[in-house]
Design a protein around this motif. Structure first.
Motif, PDB file in Angstrom:
ATOM      1  N   ILE A  98      -2.558  -7.139   3.800  1.00 34.85           N
ATOM      2  CA  ILE A  98      -1.217  -6.796   3.341  1.00 34.85           C
ATOM      3  C   ILE A  98      -1.241  -5.364   2.829  1.00 34.85           C
ATOM      4  CG2 ILE A  98       0.574  -7.280   1.630  1.00 34.85           C
ATOM      5  CD1 ILE A  98      -0.264 -10.217   1.726  1.00 34.85           C
ATOM      6  N   VAL A  99      -0.387  -4.529   3.394  1.00 30.73           N
ATOM      7  CA  VAL A  99      -0.248  -3.141   2.955  1.00 30.73           C
ATOM      8  C   VAL A  99       1.164  -2.983   2.417  1.00 30.73           C
ATOM      9  CG1 VAL A  99      -0.323  -0.722   3.646  1.00 30.73           C
ATOM     10  CG2 VAL A  99      -1.907  -2.366   4.686  1.00 30.73           C
ATOM     11  N   ARG A 100       1.293  -2.623   1.150  1.00 31.93           N
ATOM     12  CA  ARG A 100       2.604  -2.611   0.526  1.00 31.93           C
ATOM     13  C   ARG A 100       2.781  -1.373  -0.344  1.00 31.93           C
ATOM     14  NH1 ARG A 100       1.516  -7.953  -3.297  1.00 31.93           N
ATOM     15  NH2 ARG A 100       0.288  -6.943  -4.932  1.00 31.93           N
ATOM     16  N   GLY A 101       4.039  -0.994  -0.509  1.00 36.25           N
ATOM     17  CA  GLY A 101       4.341   0.187  -1.314  1.00 36.25           C
ATOM     18  C   GLY A 101       5.662   0.780  -0.892  1.00 36.25           C
ATOM     19  N   GLY A 102       5.795   2.097  -1.025  1.00 39.54           N
ATOM     20  CA  GLY A 102       7.053   2.750  -0.688  1.00 39.54           C
ATOM     21  C   GLY A 102       8.118   2.485  -1.733  1.00 39.54           C
ATOM     22  N   TRP A 103       9.365   2.434  -1.278  1.00 37.26           N
ATOM     23  CA  TRP A 103      10.519   2.307  -2.174  1.00 37.26           C
ATOM     24  C   TRP A 103      10.485   0.957  -2.887  1.00 37.26           C
ATOM     25  CZ3 TRP A 103      15.627  -0.183  -1.259  1.00 37.26           C
ATOM     26  CH2 TRP A 103      16.566   0.160  -2.242  1.00 37.26           C
ATOM     27  N   ASP A 104      10.579   0.997  -4.225  1.00 42.99           N
ATOM     28  CA  ASP A 104      10.492  -0.226  -5.023  1.00 42.99           C
ATOM     29  C   ASP A 104      11.694  -1.144  -4.851  1.00 42.99           C
ATOM     30  OD1 ASP A 104       8.021   0.386  -6.077  1.00 42.99           O
ATOM     31  OD2 ASP A 104       8.838   1.336  -7.891  1.00 42.99           O
ATOM     32  N   THR A 120      -6.370  -9.813   2.000  1.00 42.10           N
ATOM     33  CA  THR A 120      -6.685  -8.619   1.222  1.00 42.10           C
ATOM     34  C   THR A 120      -5.409  -7.812   1.053  1.00 42.10           C
ATOM     35  OG1 THR A 120      -8.919  -8.532   2.148  1.00 42.10           O
ATOM     36  CG2 THR A 120      -8.081  -6.526   1.109  1.00 42.10           C
ATOM     37  N   ILE A 121      -5.207  -7.252  -0.131  1.00 46.95           N
ATOM     38  CA  ILE A 121      -4.003  -6.469  -0.412  1.00 46.95           C
ATOM     39  C   ILE A 121      -4.381  -5.035  -0.734  1.00 46.95           C
ATOM     40  CG2 ILE A 121      -2.002  -6.224  -1.939  1.00 46.95           C
ATOM     41  CD1 ILE A 121      -2.118  -9.262  -2.376  1.00 46.95           C
ATOM     42  N   GLU A 122      -3.683  -4.099  -0.110  1.00 47.81           N
ATOM     43  CA  GLU A 122      -3.877  -2.669  -0.363  1.00 47.81           C
ATOM     44  C   GLU A 122      -2.537  -2.050  -0.731  1.00 47.81           C
ATOM     45  OE1 GLU A 122      -6.548  -0.823  -0.468  1.00 47.81           O
ATOM     46  OE2 GLU A 122      -8.025  -2.301   0.225  1.00 47.81           O
ATOM     47  N   GLU A 123      -2.578  -1.128  -1.683  1.00 44.66           N
ATOM     48  CA  GLU A 123      -1.365  -0.446  -2.130  1.00 44.66           C
ATOM     49  C   GLU A 123      -1.191   0.918  -1.462  1.00 44.66           C
ATOM     50  OE1 GLU A 123       0.463  -2.250  -4.108  1.00 44.66           O
ATOM     51  OE2 GLU A 123      -1.050  -3.743  -4.676  1.00 44.66           O
ATOM     52  N   SER A 124      -2.056   1.263  -0.532  1.00 47.00           N
ATOM     53  CA  SER A 124      -1.987   2.540   0.174  1.00 47.00           C
ATOM     54  C   SER A 124      -2.229   2.319   1.658  1.00 47.00           C
ATOM     55  CB  SER A 124      -3.033   3.523  -0.365  1.00 47.00           C
ATOM     56  OG  SER A 124      -3.147   4.659   0.487  1.00 47.00           O
ATOM     57  N   ASN A 125      -1.444   2.979   2.489  1.00 46.05           N
ATOM     58  CA  ASN A 125      -1.644   2.838   3.929  1.00 46.05           C
ATOM     59  C   ASN A 125      -2.838   3.637   4.447  1.00 46.05           C
ATOM     60  OD1 ASN A 125      -0.692   5.537   4.189  1.00 46.05           O
ATOM     61  ND2 ASN A 125       1.409   4.847   4.573  1.00 46.05           N
ATOM     62  N   GLU A 126      -3.533   4.343   3.576  1.00 49.08           N
ATOM     63  CA  GLU A 126      -4.732   5.069   4.023  1.00 49.08           C
ATOM     64  C   GLU A 126      -5.828   4.118   4.488  1.00 49.08           C
ATOM     65  OE1 GLU A 126      -5.669   8.287   4.687  1.00 49.08           O
ATOM     66  OE2 GLU A 126      -3.491   8.531   4.578  1.00 49.08           O
ATOM     67  N   VAL A 138      -9.654  -6.899  11.074  1.00 51.86           N
ATOM     68  CA  VAL A 138      -8.348  -7.421  10.655  1.00 51.86           C
ATOM     69  C   VAL A 138      -7.670  -8.127  11.822  1.00 51.86           C
ATOM     70  CG1 VAL A 138      -6.033  -6.763   9.894  1.00 51.86           C
ATOM     71  CG2 VAL A 138      -8.037  -5.710   8.840  1.00 51.86           C
ATOM     72  N   ASP A 139      -7.166  -9.320  11.562  1.00 49.44           N
ATOM     73  CA  ASP A 139      -6.452 -10.089  12.586  1.00 49.44           C
ATOM     74  C   ASP A 139      -4.945  -9.982  12.450  1.00 49.44           C
ATOM     75  OD1 ASP A 139      -8.812 -11.419  13.841  1.00 49.44           O
ATOM     76  OD2 ASP A 139      -9.038 -12.210  11.807  1.00 49.44           O
ATOM     77  N   LEU A 140      -4.462  -9.712  11.234  1.00 50.88           N
ATOM     78  CA  LEU A 140      -3.027  -9.606  10.990  1.00 50.88           C
ATOM     79  C   LEU A 140      -2.779  -8.551   9.931  1.00 50.88           C
ATOM     80  CD1 LEU A 140      -0.067 -10.629  11.250  1.00 50.88           C
ATOM     81  CD2 LEU A 140      -0.611 -12.260   9.416  1.00 50.88           C
ATOM     82  N   ILE A 141      -1.866  -7.631  10.228  1.00 51.75           N
ATOM     83  CA  ILE A 141      -1.413  -6.635   9.263  1.00 51.75           C
ATOM     84  C   ILE A 141       0.010  -7.000   8.863  1.00 51.75           C
ATOM     85  CG2 ILE A 141      -0.925  -4.187   8.845  1.00 51.75           C
ATOM     86  CD1 ILE A 141      -2.809  -3.739  11.412  1.00 51.75           C
ATOM     87  N   LEU A 142       0.213  -7.301   7.601  1.00 55.66           N
ATOM     88  CA  LEU A 142       1.547  -7.529   7.055  1.00 55.66           C
ATOM     89  C   LEU A 142       1.913  -6.294   6.258  1.00 55.66           C
ATOM     90  CD1 LEU A 142       4.085  -8.981   6.181  1.00 55.66           C
ATOM     91  CD2 LEU A 142       2.733 -10.339   4.591  1.00 55.66           C
ATOM     92  N   GLN A 143       2.865  -5.526   6.777  1.00 55.08           N
ATOM     93  CA  GLN A 143       3.223  -4.265   6.134  1.00 55.08           C
ATOM     94  C   GLN A 143       4.565  -4.372   5.435  1.00 55.08           C
ATOM     95  OE1 GLN A 143       2.771  -0.056   7.859  1.00 55.08           O
ATOM     96  NE2 GLN A 143       4.970  -0.428   8.026  1.00 55.08           N
TER      97      GLN A 143
END
Length: 233
Positions: A8-14, A37-43, A54-59
């Motif tokens: 899970i990659v999340r962030g941007g506009w709140d 796994t959760i990441e707060e940055s798309n880097e 990774v099998d699935l990216i939830l953005q």
């Protein structure tokens, strides 16, 4: 069998509640055999070693920006078989400055027409409308939307610019209004899939708030879409 891996990659506009909305689906993914796994940055996309597993990216990253290295990594991961999935602005209004991202996803938010100017209270509900999500003939046969009837939501109605390489499972129609400048109704995709290399892409445009994602129809579509997009063992 080792668990499949969801990133899970999340962030941007709140305003799109990236934490609350993605947290809603963590238990579902875990119940379906994913290690999350959760990441707060798309880097993280630039890390080829991590992305290869990774099998699935939830953005869920509305607007924001993405580096050239991260975007190349994301495209490479999907082309190699990782699924890419998301809803609303977290996938359909990400990285407005990147045409390569737009090409990968196949559709991009343009606007969400609002209520009559005299009926706008001056907050985000200015753009809340009653509208119908209509399942297409393809959608009635597709595993993501089979058995889901047309349904009505009261939230932002996305107008999406798109290409013909997407498979549209549901649409929504923007009517003509005296206070809008267009002259005929616009049919816009509301749910679609896309094949990209060995990977799969799933997009649902509803999802402005956790309450919208809790709608039984929306939740069913998103949950099925996540499973459909994920790499098959």
């Amino acid at each position: 069998m080792s668990p499949r891996r969801a990133l899970i990659v999340r962030g941007g506009w709140d305003g799109h509640h990236p934490i609350a909305t993605t947290d809603m689906f963590v238990p579902f993914l875990e119940e379906n055999g994913f290690e999350v796994t959760i990441e707060e940055s798309n880097e993280v996309y630039a890390d080829a070693g991590r992305m290869s597993g990774v099998d699935l990216i939830l953005q869920a990253v509305t607007m924001s920006s993405i580096s050239d290295e991260a975007l190349r990594g994301l495209r490479a991961a999907v082309e190699a078989g990782a699924g890419l999935a998301g809803w609303h602005g977290g996938i359909a209004d990400s990285y407005r400055g990147s045409s390569d991202y737009l090409q990968l996803v196949g559709g991009q938010f343009a606007t969400h027409p609002g209520r009559h100017p005299d009926e706008r209270p001056g907050d985000e509900s200015d753009n809340y409308l009653d509208y119908t999500v209509e399942v297409t003939e393809l959608g009635r046969r597709h595993e993501i939307t089979a058995g889901v009837d047309d349904f009505v939501l009261h939230t932002e109605q996305y107008w999406v610019l798109h290409d013909d390489l997407i498979d549209v499972l549901a649409t929504t129609t923007h009517p003509t209004q005296e206070y809008h400048p267009w002259h005929r109704p616009i049919v816009s995709p509301a749910v679609w899939t896309r094949l990209w290399g060995a990977g799969r892409v799933f997009v649902a445009t509803p999802g402005h708030t956790p309450e919208v994602l809790a709608d039984p129809n929306v939740r069913t579509i998103v949950e099925r879409g996540l499973l459909w997009a994920a790499r098959t063992p």
